[in-house]
Design an enzyme around this catalytic site. Structure first.
Site, short mmCIF file in Angstrom:
data_model
loop_
_atom_site.label_atom_id
_atom_site.label_comp_id
_atom_site.label_asym_id
_atom_site.label_seq_id
_atom_site.Cartn_x
_atom_site.Cartn_y
_atom_site.Cartn_z
N ALA A 29 0.84 -1.20 0.00
CA ALA A 29 0.00 0.00 0.00
C ALA A 29 0.87 1.25 0.00
CB ALA A 29 -0.91 -0.01 1.22
N ASN A 30 0.25 2.42 0.05
CA ASN A 30 1.00 3.67 0.23
C ASN A 30 0.24 4.56 1.21
OD1 ASN A 30 -0.77 5.62 -1.29
ND2 ASN A 30 -0.32 4.15 -2.93
N ARG A 31 0.82 5.71 1.55
CA ARG A 31 0.30 6.54 2.63
C ARG A 31 -0.77 7.54 2.22
NH1 ARG A 31 3.31 5.51 7.03
NH2 ARG A 31 5.46 4.82 6.69
N SER A 32 -1.28 7.45 1.01
CA SER A 32 -2.32 8.40 0.59
C SER A 32 -3.54 8.29 1.52
CB SER A 32 -2.76 8.10 -0.85
OG SER A 32 -3.94 8.79 -1.15
N ALA A 95 -3.46 7.91 -5.59
CA ALA A 95 -2.05 7.52 -5.54
C ALA A 95 -1.99 6.04 -5.91
CB ALA A 95 -1.48 7.76 -4.15
#
Ligand code: C5P
Length: 223
Positions: A29-32, A95
């Site tokens: 995942a990412n931090r968006s 994102a």
């Protein structure tokens, strides 16, 4: 019935991160947080647009008054966006993960005493570039975002050309700005008219200003 300068307009918005599975219980995942995307969906709906809000697993809840399409992966997001077309405009605030695990395991990967798993990646589709390149059914206005940490203007200008979108909303997400994960944003809108640097303001104000610009660019609905 909706009223406002975007009444009768259909706008697709992508928002949030994507989750790319490793196995049935793990993902990349990412931090968006989805904050800027949610603010945009809200602002566009507020001006009367029919908003199809395609969102990955975001922290921030989707806005009211939009059609929410929930997805997990980039591939699902791409399919949902294509399904949502035709549209008058498309705004890509998500994102999207650049890579996915090529072959997610069908069962949970087991911990073994003397070997470590390795992940083989595959490149995800670039939804913004794909929609920008559509020969048939391309939205009249395609807007991308560019979060950069260095040479913001040069990188965002190059990104606009590479992706083939009409506008790029560029912002500096260097840690010192406090923008990533914060309430405020400072953006430069890059279009055929050049680069327009907006003052630092709340993410909701950025959304309202951008929504007003989109309404202006689309003009009145002809009937
Ligand atoms: O390449 P980069 O991720 O910096 O590009 C940012 C822009 O492209 C954003 O508007 C993002 O939503 C969009 N994008 C996309 N699909 C991808 C990667 C980025 O739509 N796979």
């Amino acid at each position: 019935l909706a009223s406002g300068p975007l009444a009768g307009r259909r706008i697709v918005v992508t928002s949030g991160p994507t989750h790319e599975p490793i196995d049935p219980v793990r993902y990349i995942a990412n931090r968006s947080s989805g904050a800027q995307g949610a603010a945009l969906g809200d602002a566009l709906a507020g001006l009367g647009a029919e908003v199809i809000f395609v969102t990955g697993p975001a922290e921030v809840p989707p806005p009211k008054g939009v059609k929410v399409v929930k997805v997990d992966t980039a591939a699902e997001m791409r399919a949902a966006v294509m399904d949502a077309l035709p549209a008058d405009a498309a705004v890509f605030a998500a994102a999207v993960a650049d890579w996915r695990v090529e072959q997610p395991a069908t069962g949970k990967i087991k911990k073994t005493p003397d070997s470590l798993p390795t992940l083989q990646f595959a490149e995800n589709p670039d939804i913004l570039a794909d929609v920008s390149a559509l020969r048939e059914g391309r939205p009249g206005l395609v807007v991308g975002f560019a979060a950069e940490t260095d040479d913001v203007l040069a990188n965002a200008t190059a990104k606009r050309a590479r992706k083939g979108c009409d506008w790029i909303v560029a912002n500096d997400v260097s840690p010192a700005t406090g923008i990533m994960g914060g309430q405020e944003n400072m953006v430069t809108l890059i279009s055929d008219d050049g680069a327009d640097a907006w003052p630092r303001m709340g993410k909701d104000q950025v959304a309202r200003k951008l929504a007003a610009k989109i309404a202006e660019a689309l003009g009145p609905v002809s009937r």
